[in-house]
Design a protein around this motif. Structure first.
Motif, PDB file in Angstrom:
ATOM      1  N   PHE A  82       1.038  -1.262  -0.132  1.00  0.00           N
ATOM      2  CA  PHE A  82      -0.260  -0.092   0.009  1.00  0.00           C
ATOM      3  C   PHE A  82       0.807   1.102   0.101  1.00  0.00           C
ATOM      4  O   PHE A  82       0.726   2.136  -0.856  1.00  0.00           O
ATOM      5  N   ALA A  83       1.651   1.098   0.933  1.00  0.00           N
ATOM      6  CA  ALA A  83       2.594   2.499   1.061  1.00  0.00           C
ATOM      7  C   ALA A  83       3.487   2.541  -0.258  1.00  0.00           C
ATOM      8  O   ALA A  83       3.537   3.810  -0.533  1.00  0.00           O
ATOM      9  N   TRP A  86       1.710   3.751  -3.763  1.00  0.00           N
ATOM     10  CA  TRP A  86       1.299   5.208  -3.530  1.00  0.00           C
ATOM     11  C   TRP A  86       2.540   5.986  -4.169  1.00  0.00           C
ATOM     12  O   TRP A  86       2.471   6.733  -5.170  1.00  0.00           O
ATOM     13  N   LEU A  87       3.787   5.716  -3.580  1.00  0.00           N
ATOM     14  CA  LEU A  87       5.052   6.259  -4.069  1.00  0.00           C
ATOM     15  C   LEU A  87       5.419   5.845  -5.599  1.00  0.00           C
ATOM     16  O   LEU A  87       5.476   6.774  -6.480  1.00  0.00           O
ATOM     17  N   SER A  89       3.009   5.071  -8.059  1.00  0.00           N
ATOM     18  CA  SER A  89       1.948   5.580  -8.769  1.00  0.00           C
ATOM     19  C   SER A  89       2.311   7.226  -8.854  1.00  0.00           C
ATOM     20  O   SER A  89       1.767   7.787 -10.023  1.00  0.00           O
ATOM     21  N   VAL A  90       2.585   8.034  -7.727  1.00  0.00           N
ATOM     22  CA  VAL A  90       3.071   9.280  -8.083  1.00  0.00           C
ATOM     23  C   VAL A  90       4.324   9.483  -8.977  1.00  0.00           C
ATOM     24  O   VAL A  90       4.047  10.574  -9.729  1.00  0.00           O
ATOM     25  N   GLY A 149       2.377   0.259  -8.512  1.00  0.00           N
ATOM     26  CA  GLY A 149       2.151   1.549  -8.682  1.00  0.00           C
ATOM     27  C   GLY A 149       2.541   2.349  -9.792  1.00  0.00           C
ATOM     28  O   GLY A 149       1.926   3.039 -10.503  1.00  0.00           O
ATOM     29  N   SER A 185      -2.855  -1.906  -2.813  1.00  0.00           N
ATOM     30  CA  SER A 185      -2.044  -1.271  -3.651  1.00  0.00           C
ATOM     31  C   SER A 185      -2.671  -0.880  -5.090  1.00  0.00           C
ATOM     32  O   SER A 185      -2.408   0.315  -5.520  1.00  0.00           O
ATOM     33  N   VAL A 188      -5.051   2.415  -3.981  1.00  0.00           N
ATOM     34  CA  VAL A 188      -4.513   3.614  -3.898  1.00  0.00           C
ATOM     35  C   VAL A 188      -3.659   4.024  -5.232  1.00  0.00           C
ATOM     36  O   VAL A 188      -3.699   5.325  -5.433  1.00  0.00           O
ATOM     37  N   THR A 189      -3.414   3.226  -6.243  1.00  0.00           N
ATOM     38  CA  THR A 189      -2.901   3.437  -7.211  1.00  0.00           C
ATOM     39  C   THR A 189      -4.031   4.172  -8.168  1.00  0.00           C
ATOM     40  O   THR A 189      -3.659   5.219  -9.049  1.00  0.00           O
ATOM     41  N   THR A 192      -4.552   7.767  -7.347  1.00  0.00           N
ATOM     42  CA  THR A 192      -3.527   8.726  -7.888  1.00  0.00           C
ATOM     43  C   THR A 192      -3.720   8.810  -9.178  1.00  0.00           C
ATOM     44  O   THR A 192      -3.794   9.940  -9.744  1.00  0.00           O
ATOM     45  N   TYR A 193      -4.152   7.842  -9.961  1.00  0.00           N
ATOM     46  CA  TYR A 193      -4.233   8.011 -11.525  1.00  0.00           C
ATOM     47  C   TYR A 193      -5.455   8.886 -11.742  1.00  0.00           C
ATOM     48  O   TYR A 193      -5.433   9.596 -12.508  1.00  0.00           O
TER      49      TYR A 193
END
Length: 249
Positions: A82-83, A86-87, A89-90, A149, A185, A188-189, A192-193
């Protein structure tokens, strides 16, 4: 109306594949959306995730019903994924689309090569206990999360072969744990998208409906097939995806 039916039919096919291999269908949805519909890499990944997220959740439930997933193994994978997803996907939303596609092709080729090589390696009997201590599950979750991500595939496609070869699980157990990793995961991706306008919701939602209608068939088939056959099909599937996307890169 015709497009809606077409998207649902495509989602049904991808959902079956996702349930079979425990990957939510995103790995083949991304090249399919790029090749068949001309979406750029980030948009293809974001749109595929609309289908992947509910498919992963349903497949995870189905796997857990048939072969209980150990929470003590699933939690380190899920939290780390999960954490780091996010990194990843950013990072992904700011990259050049063509470079992203080329990177994705290389990722698939490397993964297919590794899985093909494993078929000729000395077979190690699966174990009921993890061969590696629990901190390494967090490391696997982090690495899979970053790749998930970055490429929008939830990390399950990397985690599955590593769990069988390094951690010593059976293929079915590995796929169930990989789905537990992929569930947070991919969610959260997708967020972000979506925030960065890399999702075609009008296409993604019917894909998701079709996938939800068919993914249980894939899970049922996965539990019916011999392990060697399942692994062989998984390798062929990876090669097919790489070839499809290479034509578009």
């Amino acid at each position: 109306m015709i497009e809606l039916v077409m998207y649902m039919a495509l989602g049904a096919a991808l959902g079956t594949v996702g349930g079979l291999f425990g990957i939510g269908g995103g790995l083949i949805a991304i090249p399919a959306l790029g090749v068949l519909f001309g979406l750029d890499q980030q948009l293809a990944q974001g749109t595929a995730l609309v289908m992947v997220v509910p498919n992963v959740l349903l497949a995870l439930w189905r796997y857990h019903q048939r072969n209980r997933i150990e929470m003590r193994h699933a939690m380190p994978l899920a939290l780390a994924a999960f954490a780091f997803a996010w990194l990843g996907s950013v990072w992904a939303v700011g990259l050049d689309a063509r470079a992203m596609r080329q990177g994705f092709v290389l990722f698939l080729i490397a993964l297919a090569t590794y899985n093909l090589a494993r078929m000729f390696m000395r077979k190690v009997e699966p174990s009921s206990e993890m061969r590696q201590p629990w901190p390494w599950l967090g490391v696997l979750g982090a690495g899979s999360g970053v790749l998930g991500g970055l490429f929008g595939v939830g990390g399950a496609v990397l985690a599955t072969p590593v769990l069988t070869s390094v951690f010593g699980t059976t293929q079915v157990v590995a796929q169930g744990l990989s789905l537990a990793l992929a569930a947070p995961s991919t969610a959260v991706t997708l967020v972000t998208y979506g925030v960065h306008q890399h999702v075609n919701w009008a296409m993604g939602i019917p894909l998701a409906v079709g996938g939800l209608l068919s993914i249980s068939w894939g899970v049922k088939l996965a539990h019916a097939l011999p392990e060697k056959v399942l692994r062989s099909l998984f390798c062929g599937f990876l090669v097919l995806c790489a070839v499809m996307l290479a034509f578009k890169a």
